[in-house]
Design an enzyme around this catalytic site. Structure first.
Site, mmCIF file in Angstrom:
data_model
loop_
_atom_site.group_PDB
_atom_site.id
_atom_site.type_symbol
_atom_site.label_atom_id
_atom_site.label_comp_id
_atom_site.label_asym_id
_atom_site.label_seq_id
_atom_site.Cartn_x
_atom_site.Cartn_y
_atom_site.Cartn_z
ATOM 1 N N ASP A 59 0.837 -1.199 0.000
ATOM 2 C CA ASP A 59 0.000 0.000 0.000
ATOM 3 C C ASP A 59 0.867 1.242 0.000
ATOM 4 O O ASP A 59 1.913 1.293 0.632
ATOM 5 C CB ASP A 59 -0.963 -0.004 1.189
ATOM 6 C CG ASP A 59 -0.301 0.386 2.495
ATOM 7 O OD1 ASP A 59 0.813 -0.086 2.750
ATOM 8 O OD2 ASP A 59 -0.913 1.161 3.252
ATOM 9 N N SER A 60 0.432 2.254 -0.768
ATOM 10 C CA SER A 60 1.109 3.546 -0.831
ATOM 11 C C SER A 60 2.562 3.381 -1.288
ATOM 12 O O SER A 60 2.806 2.891 -2.389
ATOM 13 C CB SER A 60 1.001 4.252 0.524
ATOM 14 O OG SER A 60 1.370 5.602 0.434
ATOM 15 N N ALA A 61 3.528 3.738 -0.444
ATOM 16 C CA ALA A 61 4.928 3.513 -0.812
ATOM 17 C C ALA A 61 5.208 2.028 -0.995
ATOM 18 O O ALA A 61 6.034 1.627 -1.823
ATOM 19 C CB ALA A 61 5.852 4.085 0.258
#
Length: 326
Positions: free
Chosen positions: A163-165
């Site tokens: 998730d995200s990074a």
């Protein structure tokens, strides 16, 4: 769709607390602040039962990488058929996050997808800058494939998720795995991923203030993670800039309407589809960045994790059937 009422209350409470913005803190202070916040909220999280959890380390190129491994059932030699396996890479802007803060999501994926989960505690920036975390996550992914039998996993049913990074790192690992021809990945799950480090999308402008993840925070994360601005043009830092997306594993991409990263998730889904990669994109109206980690607040978080788990189960079943035909 309007901002979800629960998200609105959450954001208002953050504002009342008056905590300093992430980009105004040092990495160490930001980590301590996040850990304190997680500890305060942890009692609200209903721990999902799994068969077994073990903390280990994996020898990668430059360090002993901590991993946490989740099994859907108790391990008994010869008692069950090999399970699928998911390598999970946490978010936090490459600067924040740890195994504990993503324990809930990993447990839910383990149970929901009936899969072993290997959660990676990669080296954080700025101590570990690009491309070290990419290579480290790739090394753990390759380790998981190489040791699949010992883990009780099926080497033909390995997915990567983040998730995200962590979604950014997962996408980069998929590029490396394709170009280096190992390991073969069955699926990639990218939850509101960073796909373009220099992105100037409408959502970065529209949602860049007041919706949890702030525009200046993204700039700060990039400054901590990248060695210089030139790194931002590298496809392993900005997967959307890869010259070719053909041959990548089937993808599940999750986006949130009020997320600064919304549009680059949509763009990456489109790039994958254009390259002929089977891609499922699901957008969550009214949601903010990071919502899938907030199962104690959003029913949409549980729904999204269940959707990912169910999609992975379908993918793994299809792969098993294809292997049986060969």
């Amino acid at each position: 769709m309007p901002l979800d009422p629960k998200a609105e209350v959450f954001l208002q409470r953050l504002k009342v607390l008056g905590a300093p913005a992430i980009h105004k803190m040092s990495p160490d202070l930001a980590r301590k602040a996040q850990a304190t916040g997680y500890a305060f909220l942890a009692f609200k999280i209903q721990k999902v039962a799994v068969g077994l959890v073990q903390d280990r380390t994996v020898s990668t190129q430059k360090r002993e990488t901590p991993v946490r491994i989740y099994w859907p059932t108790a391990r008994e030699s010869g008692a069950s058929a090999p399970s699928p396996l998911i390598v999970f890479i946490h978010g936090g802007g490459w600067v924040l996050g740890d195994l504990d803060q993503y324990d809930d999501m990993c447990r839910r994926l383990c149970q929901g997808a009936s899969s072993i989960v290997v959660s990676v505690d990669y080296g954080l920036a700025p101590e570990w800058r690009f491309p070290a975390p990419v290579e480290e996550c790739y090394a753990v992914t390759r380790w998981a494939a190489d040791h699949a039998e010992a883990l009780g996993a099926d080497p033909n049913r390995i997915a990567i998720a983040g998730d995200s990074a962590g979604g950014n790192l997962a996408a980069a690992v998929c590029l490396l795995a394709r170009d280096r021809d190992v390991p073969r990945l069955a699926c990639q799950v990218l939850m509101y991923p960073v796909t373009h480090m220099l992105s100037e999308t409408e959502s970065r402008s529209r949602n860049g203030s007041g919706y949890f993840l702030e525009g200046p925070d993204m700039l700060w994360f990039g400054e901590c993670y990248l060695r210089d601005r030139c790194d931002a043009k590298d496809p392993l830092a900005s997967p959307l800039l890869a010259s070719d997306h053909k041959g990548l594993p089937p993808a599940v991409v999750i986006t949130a309407e009020y997320d600064p990263l919304h549009d680059e998730g949509v763009a990456y889904s489109a790039a994958l589809r254009k390259a002929g990669v089977p891609t499922v994109h699901r957008d969550y109206p009214g949601m903010i960045h990071g919502f899938m980690s907030m199962t104690w607040m959003f029913e949409q978080a549980i729904e999204a994790i269940d959707f990912v788990a169910e999609t992975l189960q379908i993918t793994f079943t299809y792969n098993a059937q294809e292997e049986a035909r060969v």
